[in-house]
Scaffold this motif. Structure first.
Motif, PDB file in Angstrom:
ATOM      1  N   TYR A  11       0.863  -1.180   0.000  1.00 41.17           N
ATOM      2  CA  TYR A  11       0.000   0.000   0.000  1.00 41.17           C
ATOM      3  C   TYR A  11       0.896   1.224   0.000  1.00 41.17           C
ATOM      4  O   TYR A  11       1.670   1.443   0.928  1.00 41.17           O
ATOM      5  CB  TYR A  11      -0.933   0.042   1.217  1.00 41.17           C
ATOM      6  N   ASP A  17      -5.661   3.592  -3.156  1.00 40.15           N
ATOM      7  CA  ASP A  17      -6.250   2.360  -3.696  1.00 40.15           C
ATOM      8  C   ASP A  17      -7.520   2.762  -4.435  1.00 40.15           C
ATOM      9  O   ASP A  17      -8.634   2.573  -3.942  1.00 40.15           O
ATOM     10  CB  ASP A  17      -6.552   1.375  -2.560  1.00 40.15           C
ATOM     11  N   GLY A  20     -10.404   0.540  -4.647  1.00 45.77           N
ATOM     12  CA  GLY A  20     -11.071   0.340  -3.364  1.00 45.77           C
ATOM     13  C   GLY A  20     -11.700   1.610  -2.810  1.00 45.77           C
ATOM     14  O   GLY A  20     -12.150   1.640  -1.673  1.00 45.77           O
ATOM     15  N   ILE A  22     -10.091   4.459  -2.216  1.00 44.43           N
ATOM     16  CA  ILE A  22      -9.144   5.195  -1.370  1.00 44.43           C
ATOM     17  C   ILE A  22      -8.379   6.183  -2.253  1.00 44.43           C
ATOM     18  O   ILE A  22      -7.661   5.781  -3.166  1.00 44.43           O
ATOM     19  CB  ILE A  22      -8.163   4.241  -0.658  1.00 44.43           C
ATOM     20  N   LEU A  31      -6.739   5.014   6.818  1.00 44.11           N
ATOM     21  CA  LEU A  31      -7.626   4.066   6.149  1.00 44.11           C
ATOM     22  C   LEU A  31      -8.710   3.614   7.118  1.00 44.11           C
ATOM     23  O   LEU A  31      -8.469   3.542   8.330  1.00 44.11           O
ATOM     24  CB  LEU A  31      -6.836   2.833   5.679  1.00 44.11           C
ATOM     25  N   TYR A  35     -10.691  -1.674   6.293  1.00 37.62           N
ATOM     26  CA  TYR A  35      -9.964  -1.775   5.023  1.00 37.62           C
ATOM     27  C   TYR A  35      -9.408  -3.187   4.849  1.00 37.62           C
ATOM     28  O   TYR A  35      -8.890  -3.784   5.794  1.00 37.62           O
ATOM     29  CB  TYR A  35      -8.810  -0.768   4.984  1.00 37.62           C
ATOM     30  N   SER A  43      -7.010  -8.331   6.533  1.00 33.76           N
ATOM     31  CA  SER A  43      -7.415  -7.134   7.264  1.00 33.76           C
ATOM     32  C   SER A  43      -6.244  -6.168   7.445  1.00 33.76           C
ATOM     33  O   SER A  43      -5.082  -6.521   7.244  1.00 33.76           O
ATOM     34  CB  SER A  43      -7.992  -7.525   8.622  1.00 33.76           C
ATOM     35  N   LYS A  44      -6.576  -4.956   7.833  1.00 35.67           N
ATOM     36  CA  LYS A  44      -5.578  -3.893   8.003  1.00 35.67           C
ATOM     37  C   LYS A  44      -4.474  -4.277   8.986  1.00 35.67           C
ATOM     38  O   LYS A  44      -3.328  -3.852   8.834  1.00 35.67           O
ATOM     39  CB  LYS A  44      -6.303  -2.619   8.467  1.00 35.67           C
TER      40      LYS A  44
END
Length: 50
Positions: A11, A17, A20, A22, A31, A35, A43-44
């Motif tokens: 990222y 993104d 997505g 973003i 985020l 996210y 997952s984040k």
């Protein structure tokens, strides 16, 4: 930049993104909590500072 430890996706805040929803310039810390990695769905909390 942050790297997904599951699949290796990077990222990059400068890129964001767009697929997505973003925007470029969005820092990782900003985020949403829900996210998910756009490649593998991790997952984040599965990302590490890279």
């Amino acid at each position: 930049m942050y790297k997904c430890i599951v699949c290796g996706y990077i990222y990059d805040p400068e890129q964001g993104d767009p697929a997505g929803g973003i925007e470029p310039g969005t820092q990782f810390i900003d985020l949403p909590d829900d996210y998910l990695c756009p490649i593998c769905g991790a997952s984040k909390d599965e990302f590490v500072n890279y």
